[in-house]
Design a protein around this motif. Sequence first.
Motif, PDB file in Angstrom:
ATOM      1  N   GLU A   7       0.869  -1.183   0.000  1.00 24.32           N
ATOM      2  CA  GLU A   7       0.000   0.000   0.000  1.00 24.32           C
ATOM      3  C   GLU A   7       0.903   1.229   0.000  1.00 24.32           C
ATOM      4  O   GLU A   7       1.876   1.286   0.760  1.00 24.32           O
ATOM      5  CB  GLU A   7      -0.896  -0.038   1.240  1.00 24.32           C
ATOM      6  N   ASP A   8       0.593   2.222  -0.861  1.00 22.21           N
ATOM      7  CA  ASP A   8       1.469   3.392  -0.958  1.00 22.21           C
ATOM      8  C   ASP A   8       0.998   4.577  -0.125  1.00 22.21           C
ATOM      9  O   ASP A   8       1.672   5.603  -0.073  1.00 22.21           O
ATOM     10  CB  ASP A   8       1.651   3.816  -2.419  1.00 22.21           C
ATOM     11  N   ASP A   9      -0.149   4.455   0.536  1.00 21.92           N
ATOM     12  CA  ASP A   9      -0.616   5.493   1.453  1.00 21.92           C
ATOM     13  C   ASP A   9       0.041   5.235   2.813  1.00 21.92           C
ATOM     14  O   ASP A   9      -0.378   4.348   3.564  1.00 21.92           O
ATOM     15  CB  ASP A   9      -2.142   5.431   1.566  1.00 21.92           C
ATOM     16  N   GLN A  10       1.072   6.003   3.114  1.00 20.70           N
ATOM     17  CA  GLN A  10       1.880   5.723   4.297  1.00 20.70           C
ATOM     18  C   GLN A  10       1.111   5.863   5.606  1.00 20.70           C
ATOM     19  O   GLN A  10       1.375   5.142   6.572  1.00 20.70           O
ATOM     20  CB  GLN A  10       3.115   6.628   4.307  1.00 20.70           C
ATOM     21  N   SER A  11       0.163   6.786   5.658  1.00 18.72           N
ATOM     22  CA  SER A  11      -0.622   6.936   6.884  1.00 18.72           C
ATOM     23  C   SER A  11      -1.493   5.701   7.115  1.00 18.72           C
ATOM     24  O   SER A  11      -1.645   5.233   8.252  1.00 18.72           O
ATOM     25  CB  SER A  11      -1.490   8.197   6.817  1.00 18.72           C
ATOM     26  N   LEU A  12      -2.051   5.162   6.032  1.00 17.28           N
ATOM     27  CA  LEU A  12      -2.866   3.951   6.150  1.00 17.28           C
ATOM     28  C   LEU A  12      -1.991   2.751   6.508  1.00 17.28           C
ATOM     29  O   LEU A  12      -2.372   1.919   7.338  1.00 17.28           O
ATOM     30  CB  LEU A  12      -3.614   3.690   4.847  1.00 17.28           C
ATOM     31  N   VAL A  13      -0.825   2.677   5.896  1.00 16.05           N
ATOM     32  CA  VAL A  13       0.115   1.592   6.215  1.00 16.05           C
ATOM     33  C   VAL A  13       0.460   1.609   7.699  1.00 16.05           C
ATOM     34  O   VAL A  13       0.491   0.565   8.359  1.00 16.05           O
ATOM     35  CB  VAL A  13       1.402   1.718   5.373  1.00 16.05           C
ATOM     36  N   VAL A  52      -4.997  -1.700  -5.051  1.00 14.20           N
ATOM     37  CA  VAL A  52      -5.095  -1.777  -6.511  1.00 14.20           C
ATOM     38  C   VAL A  52      -4.225  -0.707  -7.159  1.00 14.20           C
ATOM     39  O   VAL A  52      -3.394  -0.988  -8.028  1.00 14.20           O
ATOM     40  CB  VAL A  52      -6.557  -1.623  -6.987  1.00 14.20           C
ATOM     41  N   ASN A  53      -4.407   0.545  -6.732  1.00 15.90           N
ATOM     42  CA  ASN A  53      -3.671   1.658  -7.335  1.00 15.90           C
ATOM     43  C   ASN A  53      -2.297   1.793  -6.684  1.00 15.90           C
ATOM     44  O   ASN A  53      -2.184   2.194  -5.527  1.00 15.90           O
ATOM     45  CB  ASN A  53      -4.455   2.963  -7.164  1.00 15.90           C
ATOM     46  N   PRO A  55       2.161   2.656  -7.558  1.00 16.38           N
ATOM     47  CA  PRO A  55       3.124   3.185  -8.531  1.00 16.38           C
ATOM     48  C   PRO A  55       3.630   2.073  -9.451  1.00 16.38           C
ATOM     49  O   PRO A  55       3.690   0.913  -9.055  1.00 16.38           O
ATOM     50  CB  PRO A  55       4.259   3.719  -7.641  1.00 16.38           C
ATOM     51  N   TYR A  56       3.975   2.420 -10.652  1.00 12.71           N
ATOM     52  CA  TYR A  56       4.563   1.522 -11.656  1.00 12.71           C
ATOM     53  C   TYR A  56       3.540   0.530 -12.207  1.00 12.71           C
ATOM     54  O   TYR A  56       3.134   0.619 -13.357  1.00 12.71           O
ATOM     55  CB  TYR A  56       5.787   0.783 -11.101  1.00 12.71           C
ATOM     56  N   TYR A  57       3.153  -0.466 -11.418  1.00  9.20           N
ATOM     57  CA  TYR A  57       2.190  -1.478 -11.864  1.00  9.20           C
ATOM     58  C   TYR A  57       1.077  -1.586 -10.828  1.00  9.20           C
ATOM     59  O   TYR A  57       1.310  -1.395  -9.638  1.00  9.20           O
ATOM     60  CB  TYR A  57       2.861  -2.844 -12.028  1.00  9.20           C
ATOM     61  N   ASP A  58      -0.131  -1.916 -11.296  1.00 10.52           N
ATOM     62  CA  ASP A  58      -1.233  -1.986 -10.334  1.00 10.52           C
ATOM     63  C   ASP A  58      -1.225  -3.305  -9.559  1.00 10.52           C
ATOM     64  O   ASP A  58      -0.457  -4.227  -9.849  1.00 10.52           O
ATOM     65  CB  ASP A  58      -2.584  -1.748 -11.019  1.00 10.52           C
TER      66      ASP A  58
END
Length: 231
Positions: A7-13, A52-53, A55-58
């Motif tokens: 997951e790229d949302d750091q706050s959610l991570v 799903v969303n 960086p680079y590939y989904d």
Amino acid sequence: MKIFVVEDDQSLVKMISEQLQRYAYETFVPQHFDAILAEFEMIQPDLVLMDVNLPYYDGFYWCQKIRERSLVPILFISARDGNMDQVMALEYGADDFLVKPFSYELLLAKVKSHIRRVYGDYAQADRARQLTAGNLVYYPEALKTTYQDREELLTLREGELLSLLIQAYPEMVKREKILNKLWDDERFVDDNTLSVNIGRLRKKLSTLGIEEPIQTIRGKGYALSLAGQNQ
């Protein structure tokens, strides 16, 4: 238990990791989003949470790549709530789909459920399952095959192919049956794709010490060949 949080949302991570760590789960996050598969293989997690969303590939791409190598549970966590997104996730090999925003109680319940199914008491019978042909043994849940005192790890597709060959042994498996089992719809797979997968499995079985392990019946199909071996 190790959980890979892709997951790229750091706050959610951070929030997910804190919740999981409260229940003694060890969490890992990607260092490079263009190398998810390499990090997965290095970490060897027991479960994957996948957005799903990315960086680079989904996430669908990475789910498919992971599923080619492992049966690890994969749970999608995404704000995309359309039916088609959930269908695609399942088609690419995911086990579940959780729509954001979600409660951490529900996330934890799903994580526990999938871990219990795959690694807990429910999995004991399946974990011991094995398919045999002579001295060749395949363990589907471990994606591992052994022959005498040697061992090889297989990809998911190689394992499915070997399962078909062992179950039919010593008879032939028709080409159409293999295509339907491994790719669902043979119309979208050419002969070269099947030949490549047969070649990869043949090479691994040869490494185990089986000479000419897969026989090609031209225009019809393939058969496991253990004749002349010390079966």
